[in-house]
Design an enzyme around this catalytic site. Structure first.
Site, PDB file in Angstrom:
ATOM      1  N   LYS A 188       0.828  -1.205   0.000  1.00  0.00           N
ATOM      2  CA  LYS A 188       0.000   0.000   0.000  1.00  0.00           C
ATOM      3  C   LYS A 188       0.863   1.256   0.000  1.00  0.00           C
ATOM      4  CE  LYS A 188      -2.051   1.490   3.715  1.00  0.00           C
ATOM      5  NZ  LYS A 188      -2.944   1.642   4.893  1.00  0.00           N
ATOM      6  N   ASP A 210      -6.599   1.318   1.009  1.00  0.00           N
ATOM      7  CA  ASP A 210      -6.661   1.511   2.460  1.00  0.00           C
ATOM      8  C   ASP A 210      -8.067   1.130   2.932  1.00  0.00           C
ATOM      9  OD1 ASP A 210      -8.281   3.575   1.617  1.00  0.00           O
ATOM     10  OD2 ASP A 210      -7.301   5.111   2.820  1.00  0.00           O
TER      11      ASP A 210
END
Length: 237
Positions: free
Chosen positions: A145, A163
């Site tokens: 991420k 997220d």
């Protein structure tokens, strides 16, 4: 002698639990309309983390894990005035760095990672942040991420950093249902039209943060409610 438990505690509930209805998968035309609407409202969306260069962006994203962007910005404003390169960060040292980021959750671990990744950038990349996901993921404290955020913002690559907000929006709306962040990432990359991929990450995060909220989505105010597959839309705020 203790009293035996009431037999009522062992009886199954007469009312079965309510299972939330599954979202309706979006047709390609709805996906196009979804992103066209968000693009019209915000043609050049920006992330809310403050940074000066690719290195400070990388540090800010590492610090933002399990923390708010506003909280990170309060700490990194003074920090980046004295340490905006890997060499300056290593020279600052872990103890002094902890003093700057003490208000951020997990600051001890994050301080170790920031110093270690700064040293790794010096030793392995000439002090520059690499524009390659595999290289970024070898750095301490950097996962997929974080790498995707840096690639998207610093290097203009159409990556999708999933997220909690993006994960929720993708599942709730029917854009790209998935049980894991990676499954959602792959699903979104498969359905988002090419012309929207560069900014899709920011549009979805901001939409999840301010409109499609976790506890009570603001469906009456949602600009994409007519092309959303969420079956349990809220009727009032």
């Amino acid at each position: 002698m203790s009293r035996p438990a009431s037999p009522r505690q062992d009886r199954p509930s007469s009312t079965p639990p309510v299972t939330p209805a599954a979202p309706v998968p979006l047709a390609p035309a709805d996906v196009e309309r979804f992103f066209a609407t968000l693009a019209a409202l915000s043609p050049e969306p920006k992330g809310e983390l403050e940074y000066l260069n690719p290195f400070t962006l990388l540090v800010a994203v590492v610090l933002s894990a399990q923390a708010t962007d506003k909280g990170v910005n309060r700490a990194t404003g003074p920090l980046f005035q004295v340490a905006d390169t890997p060499a300056k960060m290593v020279a600052l040292g872990e103890e002094a760095l902890r003093g700057y980021i003490r208000t951020i959750g997990l600051f001890n671990t994050k301080a170790r990672n920031v110093i270690a990744l700064s040293q790794a950038l010096i030793d392995e990349h000439g002090g520059e942040v690499p524009c390659d996901r595999a290289a970024l993921e070898t750095l301490p404290g950097v996962g997929r991420k974080t790498a995707n955020v840096v690639l998207n913002i610093a290097f203009g690559q159409p990556t999708m950093a999933v997220d909690t907000h993006i994960f929720r929006v993708a599942n709730r709306t029917g854009l790209a249902p998935g049980k894991t962040p990676l499954a959602v990432e792959i699903g979104l990359e498969a359905v988002i039209p090419e012309g929207y991929r560069l900014h899709a990450h920011h549009w979805l995060i901001l939409h999840g943060r301010y409109v499609c909220k976790a506890r009570k989505p603001e469906c009456p105010l949602c600009p994409v409610r007519d092309c959303c597959g969420f079956p349990d839309k809220t009727l009032a705020l």
